[in-house]
Every structure is written in C-alpha cells, then in structure tokens.
Design a protein around this motif. Structure first.
Motif, mmCIF file in Angstrom:
data_model
loop_
_atom_site.group_PDB
_atom_site.id
_atom_site.type_symbol
_atom_site.label_atom_id
_atom_site.label_comp_id
_atom_site.label_asym_id
_atom_site.label_seq_id
_atom_site.Cartn_x
_atom_site.Cartn_y
_atom_site.Cartn_z
ATOM 1 N N ALA B 30 -51.306 71.612 -51.845
ATOM 2 C CA ALA B 30 -50.364 71.065 -52.830
ATOM 3 C C ALA B 30 -49.318 70.180 -52.153
ATOM 4 N N ASP B 31 -48.767 70.658 -51.037
ATOM 5 C CA ASP B 31 -47.740 69.889 -50.309
ATOM 6 C C ASP B 31 -48.300 68.527 -49.874
ATOM 7 N N HIS B 33 -50.522 66.791 -51.267
ATOM 8 C CA HIS B 33 -50.683 65.883 -52.407
ATOM 9 C C HIS B 33 -49.360 65.595 -53.126
ATOM 10 N N GLY B 34 -48.261 66.069 -52.547
ATOM 11 C CA GLY B 34 -46.947 65.819 -53.149
ATOM 12 C C GLY B 34 -46.600 66.766 -54.273
ATOM 13 N N PHE B 35 -47.355 67.861 -54.427
ATOM 14 C CA PHE B 35 -47.046 68.876 -55.438
ATOM 15 C C PHE B 35 -46.191 69.945 -54.744
ATOM 16 N N VAL B 36 -44.896 69.670 -54.671
ATOM 17 C CA VAL B 36 -44.004 70.521 -53.879
ATOM 18 C C VAL B 36 -43.233 71.476 -54.776
ATOM 19 N N SER B 37 -42.597 72.445 -54.130
ATOM 20 C CA SER B 37 -41.794 73.403 -54.900
ATOM 21 C C SER B 37 -40.613 72.689 -55.522
#
Lengths: 222, 92
Positions: B30-31, B33-37
């Motif tokens: 996720a990180d 691909h830019g899907f961050v917290s």
C-alpha cells in the motif's frame, strides 16, 4: 460470505451510490446484506437514519485498525459490502486484502480513469503479495441510458484494450438514485409520482445485481 | 533420533505460518502505491515518574486565555506549558 469492496481513490466516482443501490437490490431480493460505511462523510450511516424499512444493515465508525475485524465479525451475512473513502489510504488497502471482489466504479472521465488505475495496480500487487486471487471489476457509472458519449466510448475502449474485467451493465445516471439518498429510502420505496424513472432505475439496478451475483457465484462454488 | 511425539510437525506448522503474509506485507504494498495511513497517531505521553503536587489557581482572563492558547498550539499539558515558559524565562 463474499466480501465486496468498492474502491477508487477518486472521490465522487459513485462508490457509495453503487454500494447502496446494489446492497438494497440484493436485500430486497431476500439476501442478508451488511454494508460497512468506511467513508468519513458517512453517507450510508446517514441514509440508515431515514424511514426506510429495508433490512440492510449499515455499520459506521471503522478505522484502519478495526476494518479487518469488522469484516470478519459479519461472516454470518450473505454479503458484506465495504464502501471506502475516496482517497488512497491504508484503510482502503486493508479492506482490499480481505475482498472476494473489488468493484472499481468510475465515471467516464479521464481523472476517474487515472485514479481507478491506481486501485487496479494496488489490487494486482496485493494479489501477488498475499498469493491469492483478488477478483476485480471496473464499473462504469453515471452514464446516459440513451446516448454513449465519445469520451465514454474512448475510456471503455482503453479498458477493453487493457483486458481489464468490466461489468457489462453500467450504473446509469438516474434521478431515482439521487432520491434514494435525499429521501433516505430504498429504490422500491420511492414515490413514483414525485420521482421520475424509478422503474427504469430498478431494472438497471437488478440487471447489475444479477451480474454481480454471476461474478461471485463461480468463486463461491470453487 | 526419531520424533514420536509430533514436535517436529509443530515446527513445520510454525514455518508454514511464518510464510503467510500478514498485514505488514499488505501495508508495504500500500505504501509503495501511495495508499498511506491517513489516521492521526495518538502521541504517547509518558507519565511523570517524579513527585507531583496539585496546583489550583485563579488567574485573570488576560493571563489565562493566552496561556491556554499557548498550551493548545504547542500540545502542552498545563504543567508542560508552565515548565516551558519558566525554561524560556531562565527560571529553571
């Protein structure tokens, strides 16, 4: 319990509308359906506060820490839908990691398509990491039932050329879908006199729900 | 030496479990691909391990309001705010 996740990092791609309309349609056909509203704007939690007699269960207030447990807690339901926020977040990726099907709604616009491709990329890499197949389908939304615009044809053409699995049925632009949120009712509870195109919207929703069931059935049987 | 008690079987199971990717593996993807917290992290506040005393004070509004603002802006508790101001004034 198929888990169906609605994801597109672009806001306004009709994730909530698609999730609610499909969930209502399955519920009105007798299925037990829970929708986890993981959008901070809580559109579905708000919808549930209305007068609708639909059996649909809505759960709100999930975080990236609780999303996986919330999905697991609802395993007795026939369908669990997750309506995700329109942003690229860890909550989105964690929900996708538990999905049987990821529905990627997109309007026929370049911005939606670009953001949808990010969701597709994430799904494909999570598949590799988790070493399991994560089914996904692109759902074209808010299209006219009568006219196919040039841009729509172009985007659908690109998706087809890229071999991306798509729903054949589109979720059309219908006043009835907007009225569902405004009146906080189910499609089949709308007043036919004051909302136009309700039977057409129901027919569109039933066709799409049928296609969804077809997509999920082989995976369940396997 | 042969294992008649199944301990080696347990080891194999542990090895298999270790191969199953957990949420950390998904989070790494996720990180990438830019899907961050996007959720706020609650700061861990270490409780004081020294003797403490309770202070009550009635302060004029002209003093209390800017003091409270100072603490809120810097995310200080009131005692931390007092300590910081004293540090700046060279008292401590």
């Amino acid at each position: 319990m198929p888990v169906v996740v609605f994801a597109n990092p672009k806001g306004g791609s009709s994730k909530s509308t698609s999730a609610l309309i499909l969930a209502q349609t399955l519920a009105s056909a007798g299925a037990s359906v829970t929708v986890i509203d993981a959008d901070p704007n809580r559109p579905l939690v708000d919808w549930r506060t209305g007068p609708s007699k639909s059996s649909l269960r809505i759960i709100g207030d999930v975080t990236e820490q609780t999303i996986i447990r919330t999905i697991a807690d609802n395993h007795t339901q026939q369908f669990v839908f997750v309506d995700l926020e329109g942003t690229a977040s860890r909550l989105v990726s964690r929900a996708i990691s538990r999905a049987d099907l990821v529905v990627i709604p997109l309007q026929a616009s370049a911005v939606d398509a670009r953001q949808a491709s990010r969701a597709v990329g994430l799904v494909q890499e999570e598949e590799e990491t988790l070493n399991r197949m994560i089914n996904f389908r692109v759902l074209v939304t808010r299209t006219s039932p009568l006219i196919k615009t040039r841009l729509e044809k172009e985007i659908v053409g690109v998706l087809t050329k890229a071999d991306l699995p798509m729903f054949q049925t589109h979720l059309h632009e219908r006043q009835a879908y907007k009225a569902v949120f405004a009146r906080r009712l189910a499609l089949n509870e709308l007043d036919l006199q004051s909302v136009s195109g309700v039977p057409e919207a129901i027919a569109n929703a039933e066709k799409l729900a049928g296609e969804l069931a077809d997509v999920l059935t082989p995976a369940e049987a396997a | 030496m042969s294992d008649n008690f199944g301990f080696s079987g347990r080891k194999k199971l542990a090895e298999k479990i270790a191969q199953i990717p957990g949420d950390a593996a998904t989070d790494d993807v996720a990180d990438k691909h830019g899907f961050v917290s996007r959720e706020p992290v609650q700061p861990f506040r270490r409780p004081p391990v020294e003797p403490v005393v309770t202070l009550h004070t009635r302060a004029p509004l002209r003093v209390a309001t800017p003091f409270q603002q100072f603490c809120a802006e810097n995310r200080y508790s009131y005692w931390e705010g007092i300590e910081e101001l004293m540090r700046r004034a060279g008292v401590v």
